[in-house]
Design a protein around this motif. Structure first.
Motif, short mmCIF file in Angstrom:
data_model
loop_
_atom_site.label_atom_id
_atom_site.label_comp_id
_atom_site.label_asym_id
_atom_site.label_seq_id
_atom_site.Cartn_x
_atom_site.Cartn_y
_atom_site.Cartn_z
N GLN A 420 0.83 -1.20 0.00
CA GLN A 420 0.00 0.00 0.00
C GLN A 420 0.87 1.26 0.00
O GLN A 420 0.59 2.23 -0.71
N GLU A 423 2.18 1.85 -3.43
CA GLU A 423 1.15 2.40 -4.32
C GLU A 423 1.00 3.90 -4.10
O GLU A 423 0.91 4.68 -5.05
N TRP A 424 0.95 4.32 -2.85
CA TRP A 424 0.83 5.75 -2.56
C TRP A 424 2.08 6.52 -3.00
O TRP A 424 1.99 7.66 -3.45
#
Length: 464
Positions: A420, A423-424
């Protein structure tokens, strides 16, 4: 040009592979073995016949190339300067602004090292500037001022041929030149690695154009031992919460443009954006909850980057160059959540600046893109005002980019899954972990509890 008559030519070696057959001509010049593969036996026999004919006529062979003196290649008839200029023109449309600039820097150092003699009638800085800013800039070369043209004509007359790359001693000399700063000290590892990478691309271009037969640059361990680099972030560059809060607060109260710059730096800190991504954002790229919704998370859509490369290196003549996101496919976007504290800051910023949806979110004083010089100057001033002298001299928050490093490390330390966070951040998971693994801390007690919960080895059965 060192030559020899000690030459032996062997029979053609035929190799039958799964897809094609290769015919290799083999010969030895002064004890050094040479090989030249061909796709057909006719081509191989023709080349071998040339070698035998040369030995039969008593012709000398060049030790550096393994070829007869009469077998002059393009590398012997073309100066390095002419080849380098042609390379720049051939690659210019394909390269971005930063790549153009870095290529010019590398070629400048290599060209100076490949002169027959160093110029004494021109200042060294004038020669470097003429090469970097004019000769190796495809759009500016034709408009070079008269004094620059004089320098470049001298360089062209005194440039060694490309065949100089076939001499190992000269290759070592060029590599030492590109690896050395102007003050005589060794350049940073990343700089050396970038120069080598650019030169390798240049050599491949020379081979495709049949100017050189092989890549003369070192290979394998010989090429990498002097340019080892690490992607890992220096843990000392990370800021703690108190330092970040104090820096942002000082910027907010800065007399000139403080509120605007505060919103910019807060966005870098809370969302781990690259500076070139933040300056490209529009108001419509921010999704804010309604003002009556209280403190809630906002969302940022990141789709463009506008790095600052210098107007002489862009196709538009603008200082900034618009590009797709780093490491992403063309047109790809990503979304990043914004902390409720950032929601309040951005909402107030948009209201105070009276920004419309299509406006740049962070603008300079004249309404254009926020300049990198303004960003760096404000950050340095904040560090000097807030941090103690020994911390100011340390790596802590030294670069604007350290806001991103600090946030990504915090996300990982807070237990956000690496996939995650990647992805950010706009990174791949392997790159993220390689970059920030050394900075992750505070999870050891929990990990120990998990290991203890798995239990110890079972007691062995009692023996009678």
């Amino acid at each position: 040009m060192e030559t020899t008559y000690d030459v032996k030519v062997y029979k053609i070696l035929t190799y039958k592979g799964a897809r094609k057959t290769t015919y290799t001509v083999r010969w030895v010049v002064a004890g050094k073995r040479w090989r030249e593969p061909f796709g057909t036996v006719a081509l191989a026999e023709g080349f071998r016949s040339e070698l035998i004919r040369a030995t039969g006529k008593g012709e000398a062979f060049v030790i550096a190339t393994g070829l007869p003196v009469s077998h002059r290649s393009k590398s012997a008839s073309m100066t390095w300067y002419a080849f380098a200029v042609g390379y720049v023109d051939a690659r210019w449309p394909e390269l971005g602004g930063n790549s153009r600039k870095n290529t010019a820097k590398t070629l400048t150092a290599a060209t100076i090292a490949l002169l027959r003699a160093q110029p004494t009638q021109f200042a060294p800085v004038a020669v470097r500037t003429a090469l970097r800013e004019w000769a190796f800039n495809a759009t500016r070369r034709a408009d070079a001022p008269r004094d620059v043209v004089t320098i470049l004509r001298w360089v062209e007359r005194n440039s060694l041929p490309v065949s100089a790359w076939e001499e190992a001693e000269k290759v070592d000399e060029v590599l030492r030149a590109v690896d050395t700063r102007l003050d005589g000290k060794q350049a940073a590892a990343w700089s050396r690695k970038r120069h080598r990478r650019i030169l390798n691309v240049v050599m491949k271009h020379a081979i495709r154009r049949r100017v050189l037969r092989t890549n003369p640059l070192p290979k394998g361990k010989e090429a990498t031992t002097v340019t080892k680099t690490s992607n890992a972030v220096d843990k000392r560059s990370l800021m703690n919460a108190d330092q970040a809060a104090a820096l942002l607060d000082w910027i907010r109260h800065r007399p000139r443009g403080g509120q605007r710059l505060h919103a910019f730096f807060a966005t870098l800190y809370y969302c781990a954006l690259r500076p070139e991504e933040a300056v490209a954002m529009r108001v419509q790229d921010v999704t804010l909850p309604g003002s009556d919704a209280g403190d809630q998370w906002c969302e940022l859509l990141i789709h463009t980057a506008t790095p600052e490369v210098g107007k002489q290196w862009t196709d538009t003549g603008e200082i900034h160059e618009e590009r797709d996101l780093k490491g992403r496919a063309e047109g790809e976007t990503r979304t990043v959540p914004g902390h409720p504290a950032l929601t309040r800051i951005l909402r107030q910023h948009i209201e105070d600046e009276q920004l419309k949806p299509g406006d740049l979110l962070f603008q300079g004083e004249t309404g254009g893109i926020l300049a990198g010089s303004v960003i760096r100057r404000a950050w340095r001033s904040a560090r000097k005002a807030v941090l103690s002298p020994h911390v100011f001299e340390s790596p802590t928050g030294r670069r604007v980019y350290d806001n991103r490093h600090t946030r990504l490390t915090k996300w990982l330390n807070d237990g956000i899954p690496p996939a995650q966070v990647a992805e950010w951040a706009g990174n791949s998971v392997p790159v993220l972990l390689a970059t920030y693994a050394r900075c992750v801390e505070g999870q050891l007690p929990d990990l120990k509890r998990r290991l203890e919960a798995a239990g110890d080895l079972p007691e062995p059965p009692a023996t009678g």
